[in-house]
Design a protein around this motif. Structure first.
Motif, PDB file in Angstrom:
ATOM      1  N   LYS A  73       0.976  -1.138  -0.149  1.00  0.00           N
ATOM      2  CA  LYS A  73      -0.232  -0.087  -0.175  1.00  0.00           C
ATOM      3  C   LYS A  73       0.765   1.309  -0.012  1.00  0.00           C
ATOM      4  CE  LYS A  73      -3.734   2.482   0.898  1.00  0.00           C
ATOM      5  NZ  LYS A  73      -3.524   3.656   0.277  1.00  0.00           N
ATOM      6  N   LEU A  74       0.445   2.221  -0.743  1.00  0.00           N
ATOM      7  CA  LEU A  74       1.385   3.253  -0.975  1.00  0.00           C
ATOM      8  C   LEU A  74       0.914   4.598   0.131  1.00  0.00           C
ATOM      9  CD1 LEU A  74       1.382   3.777  -4.847  1.00  0.00           C
ATOM     10  CD2 LEU A  74       3.013   2.795  -3.312  1.00  0.00           C
ATOM     11  N   THR A  75       1.828   5.232   0.621  1.00  0.00           N
ATOM     12  CA  THR A  75       1.602   6.498   1.515  1.00  0.00           C
ATOM     13  C   THR A  75       0.759   7.689   0.575  1.00  0.00           C
ATOM     14  OG1 THR A  75       3.434   7.645   0.798  1.00  0.00           O
ATOM     15  CG2 THR A  75       3.686   6.065   2.656  1.00  0.00           C
ATOM     16  N   ILE A  76       0.140   8.328   1.398  1.00  0.00           N
ATOM     17  CA  ILE A  76      -0.438   9.517   0.517  1.00  0.00           C
ATOM     18  C   ILE A  76       0.474  10.184  -0.473  1.00  0.00           C
ATOM     19  CG2 ILE A  76      -1.679  11.912   0.634  1.00  0.00           C
ATOM     20  CD1 ILE A  76      -2.794  10.407   3.393  1.00  0.00           C
ATOM     21  N   GLN A  77       1.581  10.308   0.172  1.00  0.00           N
ATOM     22  CA  GLN A  77       2.532  11.337  -0.867  1.00  0.00           C
ATOM     23  C   GLN A  77       2.915  10.146  -1.943  1.00  0.00           C
ATOM     24  OE1 GLN A  77       2.973  10.730   2.420  1.00  0.00           O
ATOM     25  NE2 GLN A  77       2.551  12.990   3.335  1.00  0.00           N
ATOM     26  N   GLU A  78       2.972   9.006  -1.735  1.00  0.00           N
ATOM     27  CA  GLU A  78       3.340   8.252  -2.772  1.00  0.00           C
ATOM     28  C   GLU A  78       2.172   8.096  -3.968  1.00  0.00           C
ATOM     29  OE1 GLU A  78       6.640   5.083  -0.592  1.00  0.00           O
ATOM     30  OE2 GLU A  78       4.250   4.576  -0.569  1.00  0.00           O
ATOM     31  N   GLU A  79       0.883   8.023  -3.405  1.00  0.00           N
ATOM     32  CA  GLU A  79      -0.070   7.864  -4.210  1.00  0.00           C
ATOM     33  C   GLU A  79      -0.367   8.975  -5.024  1.00  0.00           C
ATOM     34  OE1 GLU A  79      -3.735   6.942  -2.445  1.00  0.00           O
ATOM     35  OE2 GLU A  79      -3.360   4.832  -2.189  1.00  0.00           O
ATOM     36  N   GLU A  80       0.054  10.119  -4.554  1.00  0.00           N
ATOM     37  CA  GLU A  80      -0.288  11.546  -5.222  1.00  0.00           C
ATOM     38  C   GLU A  80       0.824  11.440  -6.473  1.00  0.00           C
ATOM     39  OE1 GLU A  80      -0.572  16.126  -4.136  1.00  0.00           O
ATOM     40  OE2 GLU A  80       0.630  15.035  -2.978  1.00  0.00           O
ATOM     41  N   LEU A 125      10.018  15.323  -3.296  1.00  0.00           N
ATOM     42  CA  LEU A 125       9.416  14.479  -4.418  1.00  0.00           C
ATOM     43  C   LEU A 125      10.413  13.440  -4.730  1.00  0.00           C
ATOM     44  CD1 LEU A 125       6.864  13.875  -5.959  1.00  0.00           C
ATOM     45  CD2 LEU A 125       7.767  15.353  -7.749  1.00  0.00           C
ATOM     46  N   ALA A 126      11.732  13.949  -4.882  1.00  0.00           N
ATOM     47  CA  ALA A 126      12.701  13.088  -5.419  1.00  0.00           C
ATOM     48  C   ALA A 126      12.828  11.622  -4.531  1.00  0.00           C
ATOM     49  CB  ALA A 126      13.778  13.485  -5.670  1.00  0.00           C
ATOM     50  N   SER A 127      12.684  12.110  -3.349  1.00  0.00           N
ATOM     51  CA  SER A 127      12.840  11.036  -2.337  1.00  0.00           C
ATOM     52  C   SER A 127      11.600   9.978  -2.391  1.00  0.00           C
ATOM     53  CB  SER A 127      12.885  11.714  -1.038  1.00  0.00           C
ATOM     54  OG  SER A 127      12.922  10.398  -0.131  1.00  0.00           O
ATOM     55  N   THR A 128      10.219  10.704  -2.563  1.00  0.00           N
ATOM     56  CA  THR A 128       9.334   9.867  -2.596  1.00  0.00           C
ATOM     57  C   THR A 128       9.153   8.889  -3.782  1.00  0.00           C
ATOM     58  OG1 THR A 128       7.933  11.783  -1.601  1.00  0.00           O
ATOM     59  CG2 THR A 128       6.738   9.941  -2.995  1.00  0.00           C
ATOM     60  N   VAL A 129       9.646   9.426  -4.983  1.00  0.00           N
ATOM     61  CA  VAL A 129       9.758   8.557  -6.240  1.00  0.00           C
ATOM     62  C   VAL A 129      10.819   7.818  -6.230  1.00  0.00           C
ATOM     63  CG1 VAL A 129      10.253   8.997  -8.781  1.00  0.00           C
ATOM     64  CG2 VAL A 129       9.062  10.656  -7.627  1.00  0.00           C
ATOM     65  N   ARG A 130      11.863   7.845  -5.536  1.00  0.00           N
ATOM     66  CA  ARG A 130      13.001   6.782  -5.340  1.00  0.00           C
ATOM     67  C   ARG A 130      12.351   5.744  -4.444  1.00  0.00           C
ATOM     68  NH1 ARG A 130      16.455  11.024  -5.031  1.00  0.00           N
ATOM     69  NH2 ARG A 130      16.307  10.992  -2.484  1.00  0.00           N
ATOM     70  N   LEU A 152       9.021   4.924  -4.430  1.00  0.00           N
ATOM     71  CA  LEU A 152       8.251   4.138  -5.673  1.00  0.00           C
ATOM     72  C   LEU A 152       9.152   3.125  -6.273  1.00  0.00           C
ATOM     73  CD1 LEU A 152       5.866   7.125  -6.690  1.00  0.00           C
ATOM     74  CD2 LEU A 152       5.211   5.200  -5.308  1.00  0.00           C
ATOM     75  N   GLU A 153      10.425   3.717  -6.642  1.00  0.00           N
ATOM     76  CA  GLU A 153      11.164   2.766  -7.475  1.00  0.00           C
ATOM     77  C   GLU A 153      11.736   1.477  -6.481  1.00  0.00           C
ATOM     78  OE1 GLU A 153      15.666   3.000  -9.961  1.00  0.00           O
ATOM     79  OE2 GLU A 153      14.868   4.479  -8.517  1.00  0.00           O
ATOM     80  N   ARG A 154      11.909   1.775  -5.266  1.00  0.00           N
ATOM     81  CA  ARG A 154      12.371   0.629  -4.529  1.00  0.00           C
ATOM     82  C   ARG A 154      11.084  -0.264  -4.338  1.00  0.00           C
ATOM     83  NH1 ARG A 154      10.908   0.049   0.355  1.00  0.00           N
ATOM     84  NH2 ARG A 154      10.303   2.187   0.995  1.00  0.00           N
ATOM     85  N   LYS A 155      10.023   0.260  -4.086  1.00  0.00           N
ATOM     86  CA  LYS A 155       8.674  -0.630  -4.004  1.00  0.00           C
ATOM     87  C   LYS A 155       8.254  -1.299  -5.397  1.00  0.00           C
ATOM     88  CE  LYS A 155       6.625   1.972   0.009  1.00  0.00           C
ATOM     89  NZ  LYS A 155       5.666   2.371   0.451  1.00  0.00           N
ATOM     90  N   GLU A 156       9.171  -0.842  -6.392  1.00  0.00           N
ATOM     91  CA  GLU A 156       8.789  -1.491  -7.641  1.00  0.00           C
ATOM     92  C   GLU A 156       7.510  -1.216  -8.544  1.00  0.00           C
ATOM     93  OE1 GLU A 156       9.716  -5.687  -7.396  1.00  0.00           O
ATOM     94  OE2 GLU A 156      11.771  -5.289  -7.414  1.00  0.00           O
TER      95      GLU A 156
END
Length: 121
Positions: free
Chosen positions: A3-10, A40-45, A47-51
């Motif tokens: 499940k993604l966090t709110i920031q990750e979902e955004e 945002l760059a950290s959030t996107v990384r 998302l990459e880690r979570k594939e």
């Protein structure tokens, strides 16, 4: 699937709308000037880690492309949501929203029409 966090979902919503992009593109798509680029760059990384996304390198920058499709995520999330909160009953979920005055009679009729159209296919 995590499940993604709110920031990750955004961020994922922006990535899906763009069909991939650089962090600056994603930030522009989100349109919230209060989000720092580095956050945002950290959030996107994450998302990459979570594939959820893959990074494709272009010179010194990375373009992030979705691996998980929006419909797949929504489907899994909704199944989990209904299971966790409504005992795997979509009827109970709809009933809850009706009782909370979140669904109107017209919207319920529209839902029934969608179900009937789907049966005719």
């Amino acid at each position: 699937m995590e499940k993604l966090t709110i920031q990750e979902e955004e961020a994922m919503l922006a990535i899906w709308r763009l069909d991939g992009g650089f962090v600056r593109d994603i930030l522009d798509q989100i349109g919230d000037e209060s989000i720092p680029y580095t956050t945002l760059a950290s959030t996107v990384r994450n998302l990459e880690r979570k594939e959820f996304v893959r990074a494709v390198k272009y010179a010194n920058a990375k373009r992030y492309e979705p691996i998980v499709q929006e419909e797949e995520y929504k489907s899994r999330f909704m199944s989990s949501f209904v299971g966790d909160y409504f005992k795997n009953s979509y009827k109970e979920m709809v009933s809850f929203f009706v009782q909370q005055d979140k669904l109107t009679e017209a919207e319920l009729r529209e839902i029934v029409e969608l179900i009937e159209k789907d049966k005719d296919r």
